[in-house]
Each structure stands twice: as C-alpha cells, then as structure tokens.
Write a protein that holds these residues in place. Structure first.
Motif, mmCIF file in Angstrom:
data_model
loop_
_atom_site.group_PDB
_atom_site.id
_atom_site.type_symbol
_atom_site.label_atom_id
_atom_site.label_comp_id
_atom_site.label_asym_id
_atom_site.label_seq_id
_atom_site.Cartn_x
_atom_site.Cartn_y
_atom_site.Cartn_z
ATOM 1 N N HIS A 67 0.867 -1.188 0.000
ATOM 2 C CA HIS A 67 0.000 0.000 0.000
ATOM 3 C C HIS A 67 0.898 1.230 0.000
ATOM 4 O O HIS A 67 2.122 1.104 0.085
ATOM 5 C CB HIS A 67 -0.992 -0.003 1.169
ATOM 6 C CG HIS A 67 -0.380 0.021 2.545
ATOM 7 N ND1 HIS A 67 0.556 -0.885 2.969
ATOM 8 C CD2 HIS A 67 -0.591 0.847 3.611
ATOM 9 C CE1 HIS A 67 0.891 -0.627 4.230
ATOM 10 N NE2 HIS A 67 0.219 0.424 4.636
ATOM 11 N N ASP A 71 5.862 4.179 5.302
ATOM 12 C CA ASP A 71 6.741 3.204 5.960
ATOM 13 C C ASP A 71 6.909 1.923 5.129
ATOM 14 O O ASP A 71 7.663 1.032 5.500
ATOM 15 C CB ASP A 71 6.252 2.888 7.387
ATOM 16 C CG ASP A 71 4.797 2.493 7.455
ATOM 17 O OD1 ASP A 71 3.973 3.072 6.719
ATOM 18 O OD2 ASP A 71 4.458 1.597 8.259
ATOM 19 N N HIS A 72 6.178 1.849 4.007
ATOM 20 C CA HIS A 72 6.309 0.700 3.096
ATOM 21 C C HIS A 72 6.878 1.115 1.743
ATOM 22 O O HIS A 72 7.348 0.277 0.986
ATOM 23 C CB HIS A 72 4.941 0.020 2.904
ATOM 24 C CG HIS A 72 4.396 -0.519 4.187
ATOM 25 N ND1 HIS A 72 4.315 -1.866 4.460
ATOM 26 C CD2 HIS A 72 3.943 0.124 5.295
ATOM 27 C CE1 HIS A 72 3.821 -2.032 5.682
ATOM 28 N NE2 HIS A 72 3.594 -0.841 6.210
ATOM 29 N N CYS A 189 0.398 -4.237 5.908
ATOM 30 C CA CYS A 189 -0.136 -3.714 7.182
ATOM 31 C C CYS A 189 -1.485 -4.334 7.503
ATOM 32 O O CYS A 189 -2.066 -4.022 8.538
ATOM 33 C CB CYS A 189 -0.348 -2.215 7.091
ATOM 34 S SG CYS A 189 0.949 -1.221 7.795
ATOM 35 N N HIS A 246 6.074 -5.669 12.661
ATOM 36 C CA HIS A 246 5.687 -4.312 12.285
ATOM 37 C C HIS A 246 4.510 -3.781 13.123
ATOM 38 O O HIS A 246 4.669 -3.595 14.322
ATOM 39 C CB HIS A 246 5.419 -4.298 10.767
ATOM 40 C CG HIS A 246 5.060 -2.967 10.212
ATOM 41 N ND1 HIS A 246 5.676 -1.806 10.597
ATOM 42 C CD2 HIS A 246 4.120 -2.597 9.299
ATOM 43 C CE1 HIS A 246 5.147 -0.793 9.952
ATOM 44 N NE2 HIS A 246 4.189 -1.233 9.161
HETATM 45 FE FE LIG Z 1 2.864 -0.004 8.132
#
Ligand SMILES: [Fe+2]
Ligand SMILES: [Fe+2]
Length: 275
Positions: A67, A71-72, A189, A246
């Motif tokens: 997504h 942070d990805h 996530c 995570h």
């Molecule tokens: Fe995340």
C-alpha cells in the motif's frame, strides 16, 4: 521457499550484523526461482540491510507494494537507484492517493511522485483484481471487507478536493503463495483486516490449508473485540508458522506467543523463514 525480513521496526538480538531497524516493512521472498521485493521500508536503509544479509536486490524479478503508506514505500527511490535498471512494480493505483493521519494531520502517503520513480526505472503494473504474477504467486488485489469486527483505523483519512474522507485504503494488498505445504500469506499492514485477507486468499487460490502468515497485522491499534475475534479465528486455522511483526505491536505479539507457542515467532529484521 525462503523469506528474509530485510527491515521492520525491530532487530533480532541474536543477529550481530549491524542491521538497522525502522518503523516500516520490507521482505525478500524467494519461491520456485522467483525473487520478489515486498515493500521497501521507510528510508532506504533497506538497501544496506540487504547487502549485510547477502540479498542482491538487483536480482529482483519484481517489486510489490502492499500500500502507499510511507513506511512501506519510502525506501523505493533508494531501491530503484541501487537496482539501476527497469523493474516491474505491482501496486494498486491508490498507492498514490493522499493518505493522511490525524490528530496532527500528518501526510503518511508515498513521498515521491510517480514520474520521478518512472524516471528511475519503475514500470508500474496496476492491480485491482487478484492477479497471479508468477506461477503460484498472487497479488491479492482489493480485499473484500466481509467481517463485522475488522474496522478501519479511524485516525486515517484521505484528502480529496480539500475534503477529509475516511481512508478505505483500497490499495492494501497482500501476497498469496501456494506451496506443497499449504498457503503462505504475506501481509503488509493488513489494513483490510487479517481475517478478511486470509478468507480472500482461500477464495483466490482455492486452497484451504494455511501454512504460514508473515508480516504486519495492524492489530496494535485495533479494538479489544477485533483482537479477540481475530485470535479465535486464528485458533481455528491449522497453520504452522505465524511470523507477525511491524504494526502487530508487542502486546498482541505476546498474546500470539501465549496462545500459539512455537508456531509463533517475531519476524524481526534479519529473520529468515525457510519453508
Ligand atoms: Fe505499516
Ligand atoms: Fe499502513
């Protein structure tokens, strides 16, 4: 099949390799001769971690983005610069939508423009429906939201024409990999809900046996009811490996350990999961 945690929030204490952890996620997946980089962490430190772990990012057959959250995707520019040649990137179009988080109205979307990434070799392949990108490896596409107890994180919103709207995070996608031991599900996530994703994986692959679940579960900010219902659901699945990390949070990770014992391991930076 081998999965290497290139970066996530923590670093495994038994791995003295100078690895760096950061709030984010990036996994290196090797299956039946194919190599996939799933997410890129937050800052680009993933490139050095990969070198330290003996992973050659230049050998990637494709990148998959779970997504658009920073942070990805924040490491994507550094990864493309390192790879230095065109590469396919599977993602949902909303990966570029304006993802925000309250209460401080922080932009948490991808920190690059599409054109900038394309200039560095990104060849975006847009996914909306589930797609088998390599033999026995599917990108989930949009995940049907069927459970009543899995709620979207209310802090997250998108900006459209300067209006704030709840963020459905339609770009949330996972990987489903069919092995001879059963399904391995790779989560980014899990904003669509971990149970919704697992059920979708069974529908898409026509495989009911879950072997492993690896990645972020987003249960850290979830309600007590959602955590409880998810644990009940997981306890009914006959899986062998749960390597959550995570956005799972230590509280939920401890619960996983308590309930699932040796089937659970924390998927810290540097962990290698061989199936
Ligand atoms: Fe995340
Ligand atoms: Fe996220």
């Amino acid at each position: 099949m081998k999965i290497t945690v290139l970066i996530e929030n923590s670093v495994g204490v038994l791995i003295p390799m100078g690895l760096c952890g950061e709030h984010g996620l990036s996994l290196w997946i090797e299956h039946e001769g194919y190599k996939i980089l799933f997410d890129t962490g937050q800052t680009g430190r993933v490139v050095e971690n990969a070198l330290r772990l003996g992973v050659n990012l230049k050998e990637a057959d494709a990148i998959v983005l779970s997504h658009g959250h920073y942070d990805h995707t924040g490491g994507l520019k550094s990864v493309l610069e390192f790879i230095g040649k065109p590469i396919d990137i599977y993602a949902h179009k909303d990966v570029f939508s304006l993802h925000y988080a309250s209460p401080i109205d922080r932009y948490i979307g991808i920190p690059f423009r599409k054109e900038e990434l394309e200039g560095l070799g990104a060849n975006f392949k847009w996914i909306k429906e589930h797609t088998e990108i390599f033999p026995n490896i599917w990108v989930s596409g949009e995940v049907p939201r069927k459970t009543t107890f899995e709620k979207m994180d209310e802090r997250l919103y998108i900006k459209e024409d300067d209006k704030k709207l709840p963020d459905p995070i339609l770009d949330d996608m996972s990987l489903f990999i069919k092995t001879n031991k059963g399904l391995v599900i790779i989560l980014g996530c899990a904003h669509s809900g971990m149970v919704n994703i697992i059920e979708h994986a069974k529908d898409v692959t026509k495989e009911n046996k879950i072997y492993g679940i690896i990645g972020g579960t987003h249960l850290e900010p979830a309600s007590g009811k959602q955590i409880e219902e998810t644990l009940v659901y997981l306890a009914r699945q006959d899986f062998s490996i749960l390597a959550a990390n995570h956005c799972t949070g230590l509280k939920v990770a401890s619960k996983f350990k308590e309930i699932f014992g040796n089937k659970f391991r924390f998927g810290a930076t540097g962990e290698v999961i061989t199936i």
